[in-house]
Design an enzyme around this catalytic site. Structure first.
Site, PDB file in Angstrom:
ATOM      1  N   SER A 188       0.849  -1.190   0.000  1.00 42.13           N
ATOM      2  CA  SER A 188       0.000   0.000   0.000  1.00 42.13           C
ATOM      3  C   SER A 188       0.888   1.245   0.000  1.00 42.13           C
ATOM      4  O   SER A 188       2.118   1.162   0.071  1.00 42.13           O
ATOM      5  CB  SER A 188      -0.924  -0.009   1.221  1.00 42.13           C
ATOM      6  OG  SER A 188      -0.174   0.066   2.413  1.00 42.13           O
ATOM      7  N   TYR A 189       0.259   2.399  -0.041  1.00 41.19           N
ATOM      8  CA  TYR A 189       0.984   3.663  -0.158  1.00 41.19           C
ATOM      9  C   TYR A 189       2.005   3.802   0.969  1.00 41.19           C
ATOM     10  O   TYR A 189       1.656   3.693   2.147  1.00 41.19           O
ATOM     11  CB  TYR A 189       0.000   4.833  -0.114  1.00 41.19           C
ATOM     12  CG  TYR A 189       0.591   6.148  -0.529  1.00 41.19           C
ATOM     13  CD1 TYR A 189       1.157   6.304  -1.797  1.00 41.19           C
ATOM     14  CD2 TYR A 189       0.602   7.235   0.325  1.00 41.19           C
ATOM     15  CE1 TYR A 189       1.704   7.509  -2.186  1.00 41.19           C
ATOM     16  CE2 TYR A 189       1.149   8.451  -0.055  1.00 41.19           C
ATOM     17  CZ  TYR A 189       1.696   8.581  -1.320  1.00 41.19           C
ATOM     18  OH  TYR A 189       2.243   9.774  -1.705  1.00 41.19           O
ATOM     19  N   PRO A 190       3.292   4.031   0.633  1.00 42.97           N
ATOM     20  CA  PRO A 190       4.335   3.970   1.669  1.00 42.97           C
ATOM     21  C   PRO A 190       4.570   5.264   2.436  1.00 42.97           C
ATOM     22  O   PRO A 190       5.448   5.317   3.277  1.00 42.97           O
ATOM     23  CB  PRO A 190       5.584   3.601   0.854  1.00 42.97           C
ATOM     24  CG  PRO A 190       5.345   4.220  -0.484  1.00 42.97           C
ATOM     25  CD  PRO A 190       3.862   4.152  -0.725  1.00 42.97           C
TER      26      PRO A 190
END
EC number: 5.6.2.1
Length: 862
Positions: free
Chosen positions: A335-337
């Site tokens: 997922s978005y880091p």
């Protein structure tokens, strides 16, 4: 049929989203900039059939910069940059033609859906895209909504489809907070950087940094490193003594006991305690206890923790770790880091990502057991209101990802599985002993349930020696009592992981910018990364920080930047006025700048102790054209020549070697020429130090060598050595390198193209004659008789490297950036190849179009 334009932040992201939404039935083609693709498919939007066009940008479309003369260091007082200097938004990468590309794709579209990354920077890019496409879109009718924003955290079918179903609007306040940060960093950073770079590089020759930069976040980051260095330097070790006792449990086993006093700093007192205990033969048990304890599973993973672990355990620098995480995200693996959150929302589907790992060869058993027995709800962490914690979204192997990306992915996955596992439970046993008047303790741990440590074995409870079963009043023979002399040790240099923790604690930077600030202080030669990824400040970094402390400690302390970050967050929340925050902060730093300039002598006193003046640095190399004395070549960054007699400094091209060029002189100013080279297989060209800094002709710019000089008769100039237009770039000219024999080469004077030619030829000269087909200069070549490629016993040949079939076979191109349309016989190439001769300027196309030989040489180059 109406058209919907959709824009993502990166080309790979656009392709992934388009595949999901189109269910694979899309057509794709490259856009006009050659970098971003356009994916088209049909579907429904707002209840009507539409044509979708999905494309992307490459990060920020625009960047903030000063206008005109304010970009020139020598023309403007740095103090003017705080308020008087006007700024403008320029294309971040002009070569991409991103604005024109967006306008071409957006022309006539009816709706735009923005799929930019869901953080403040992404919101800012949203408005950069809108500025480009709204003027060319079909005007809305009757107040119809045409701009939409997609919010998503991972590249999965579920997340992307949900985002498409729940479109919102871009957040103008968050975008404004980014504008404010950009302007503050530009004005403050440039003012301080320009002043101190010019001041100190004009006085010292061995600073070994091309830029003495200042940054509102970068400088406090350096301050943390120097603060630790100062503690190490000022540390004075102290001697202390520890009483160590050993008791025999049986004939083959003994226990080492810890002294309850821990340590004493007086040897005589320590000796007294030893004397009181060493004569005792037995140790008596005073108390025993057993207590069940738990080691908690980790909180869900956010960016800062990921960067800390990547540096401390995986050996990856923060910047590299962030780039790797972003690549894993765009490929759909995580997922978005970029997130500050360590708490999963109540409605977050934890079982979905866990099921993705059920067949993984490394942790399938653990995952299947969790799914069968029921997962444990993750601990309640901090909800920053941005993105969910970093989560693996699909299974992957090392073969798929490569070793670097796999190590980071493996940690992210293990961490996620650990958050839904159970706590580690263990039994801690303690026995308290008395030997004479002194008390000692022994502890042991036994694991009851490993819990999350099965998936994170490095977190497991260390196995300690099991203790004997005993009760109060039992005695054991004393094996040994002795006194150990030890010394206190200084702290070590900060690790990247420790620095990240300090930056987060004090509000320096954001989860996205922390790696950039750490990378900057490394690149500026303020710190060096040593083993264990520890950051050791250099002399330059130490002197700068000590100088800031001496003049104005707030320039280096984290307090003022932390306060600014809070104000920027208030802008993002719509609770503070953008102009007021900007004006107040710039006014504060403007006052600090003026005080810094007035007090610079304080920092200069520290510089004098650590660095050598220009006149005492470097080695004699070439003669000055004014006084005819030798100038000194200063090799430390930035490399330059300094004439101590005239007190003049001349900048040189960087990232190469400099040597004297045959003791030849420039006909304009009598300075000895020097030769710059990037290596035996790279470019090299002569230059006049004075002309390089003071262009002699109006059509020349500062920083041009002899290969771009338009002097009509100088033997080293473009007019005499230029051959023809570069085959790769639009404005460059291929110039013969007369020093390269016997491995002759010609190089473009603009781009990185190098053509190797006529190996082992005795002599190569540029002829005054030109090619009748393409107007390039002809070359006169004398070949080695034993290795001549010419028929018979001929050794001399004159011809055009672009058209002559003999020469075409002897030319090899290196370092070409990309294939130009000309190489494929396509349009878009300039008409001629002629070099500058007589009145015709360099690079200007000839009136005649070459015939079918136009792309002949390019075929060999490719």
């Amino acid at each position: 049929m109406k058209t919907v334009l959709m824009v993502a932040e990166k080309p790979s992201l656009a392709q992934s989203i388009a595949k999901i939404l189109s269910r694979g039935s899309m057509s794709s083609h490259k856009g006009l900039n050659g970098t971003c693709s356009v994916h088209e498919y049909t579907g429904t939007f707002a209840g009507q059939p539409v044509r979708f066009k999905m494309t992307s940008v490459c990060g920020h479309v625009m960047t903030l910069d000063f206008l005109g003369k304010y970009n020139k260091w020598d023309k403007v007082d740095p103090a003017e940059l705080f308020s008087q200097a006007p700024t403008e938004k320029k294309e971040a990468n002009p070569k991409l033609n991103m604005v024109k590309f967006l306008q071409v794709e957006g022309r006539g579209c009816d709706y735009v859906v923005l799929w930019l990354d869901c953080d403040k920077e992404g919101e800012n890019i949203c408005f950069e895209v809108l500025d480009a496409v709204l003027p060319v879109m079909t005007p809305a009718h009757g107040g119809e909504k045409t701009v939409f924003r997609a919010k998503f955290s991972s590249i999965t079918d579920t997340d992307i489809c949900n985002a498409m179903a729940r479109l919102g609007e871009p957040d103008h306040d968050e975008a404004l907070s980014v504008d404010a940060r950009q302007e503050l960093d530009l004005r403050i950073g440039c003012a301080f950087t320009r002043f101190q770079t010019k001041y100190f590089q004009g006085k010292y020759g061995d600073l070994d940094s091309s830029l003495i930069s200042f940054g509102p976040c970068q400088t406090p980051t350096l301050g943390f490193c120097v603060e630790r260095h100062d503690k190490i330097q000022s540390f004075k070790p102290e001697t202390y003594w520890v009483l160590q006792a050993k008791v025999n449990v049986d004939k083959d086993r003994s226990l080492l006991l810890d002294w309850d006093r821990v340590r004493v700093f007086d040897r005589e007192i320590a000796q007294m305690f030893l004397n009181m205990t060493k004569l005792e033969k037995e140790a008596q048990v005073e108390a025993t206890s057993k207590k069940e304890k738990a080691k908690q599973r980790p909180l869900a993973l956010n960016t800062v923790e990921m960067l800390r672990v990547a540096s401390s355990s995986l050996g990856m620098g923060p910047q590299h770790a962030m780039q790797t995480a972003e690549r894993l995200y765009t490929q759909g693996y995580i997922s978005y880091p970029r997130t500050e959150t360590t708490h999963y929302p109540e409605n977050f589907d934890l079982k979905g990502p866990l099921r993705q790992q059920a067949n993984h060869p490394y942790w399938a058993d653990t995952v299947k057991q969790l799914l069968a027995e029921g997962i444990n709800r993750p601990r309640k962490g901090h909800d920053a209101g941005d993105h969910p914690p970093i989560t693996p979204m699909r299974s992957a192997t090392e073969a798929e990802l490569g070793s670097e990306a796999w190590r980071l992915y493996e940690y992210i996955t293990r961490h996620f599985i650990a958050t839904v596992s159970y706590d580690c439970k263990y039994l801690q046993s303690t026995i308290s002993f008395r030997i004479g008047p002194e008390h000692f303790t022994c502890t042991g741990k036994t694991v009851i349930s490993p819990g999350f440590t099965e998936i994170m074995p490095w977190q497991s409870v260390p196995l300690e020696e099991s203790l004997p079963t005993c009760q109060k009043g039992d005695t054991f023979p004393v094996g040994e009592v002795k006194l150990l002399e030890k010394q206190t040790s200084p702290p070590d240099y900060l690790t990247e992981a420790e620095l990240i923790t300090l930056m987060e604690k004090h509000g320096i930077g954001t989860d996205a910018s922390i790696p950039v600030h750490i990378n900057n202080i490394c690149q500026r030669n303020y710190v060096v990364v040593e083993s264990g990824r520890r950051l050791k400040p250099t002399n330059l970094g130490i002197v700068l920080v000590h100088g800031y402390y001496k003049i104005d400690a707030e320039l280096v302390l984290p307090t003022i930047r932390s306060a600014v970050e809070k104000q920027l967050n208030l802008i993002a929340q719509g609770k503070a006025d953008y102009r007021q925050v900007l004006g107040h902060t710039l006014d504060v730093f403007k006052r600090k700048f003026h005080y810094f300039v007035d007090s610079i002598a304080g920092m200069d006193e520290l510089m004098e102790v650590s660095f050598s003046p220009l006149a005492a640095t470097g080695k004699p190399l070439s003669r000055c054209g004014k006084c005819h004395r030798f100038m000194k070549y200063i090799q430390a960054k930035p490399s330059r020549l300094h004439c101590s007699h005239c007190d003049e400094t001349y900048t040189l091209p960087q990232n190469g070697t400099i040597k004297l060029y045959k003791e030849l002189r420039c006909p304009l100013d009598d300075f000895e020429l020097v030769l710059w080279s990037s290596g035996s297989r790279g470019k090299s060209y002569p230059l006049c130090p004075y002309c390089y800094n003071h262009p002699p002709f109006r059509d020349m710019k500062k920083g041009m060598g002899c290969n771009e000089c338009t002097h009509p008769t100088c033997q080293h100039s473009l007019s005499m050595l230029g051959i023809g237009q570069c085959v790769e770039c639009e404005s460059g000219v291929l110039v013969l390198d007369p020093t390269s024999g016997p491995k002759w080469k010609m190089a473009c004077n603009k781009c990185n193209v190098v053509a190797h030619c006529f190996e082992n030829a005795h002599r190569v000269r540029v002829s005054p004659e030109t090619c009748s087909s393409c107007e390039a200069a002809l070359l006169d070549v004398d070949f080695n008789k034993a290795k001549s490629p010419l028929p018979g016993d001929e050794t001399q040949h004159t011809g055009c490297v672009f058209c002559d079939p003999v020469f075409q076979e002897l030319v090899e191109l290196k370092h070409a950036a990309s294939c130009h349309p000309m190489h494929r016989g396509g349009p878009g190439r300039r008409q001629g190849r002629g070099r500058a001769r007589g009145r015709r300027p360099a690079g200007k196309p000839s009136a005649r179009r070459p015939k079918d030989k136009m792309s002949a040489l390019a075929a060999y180059f490719v």
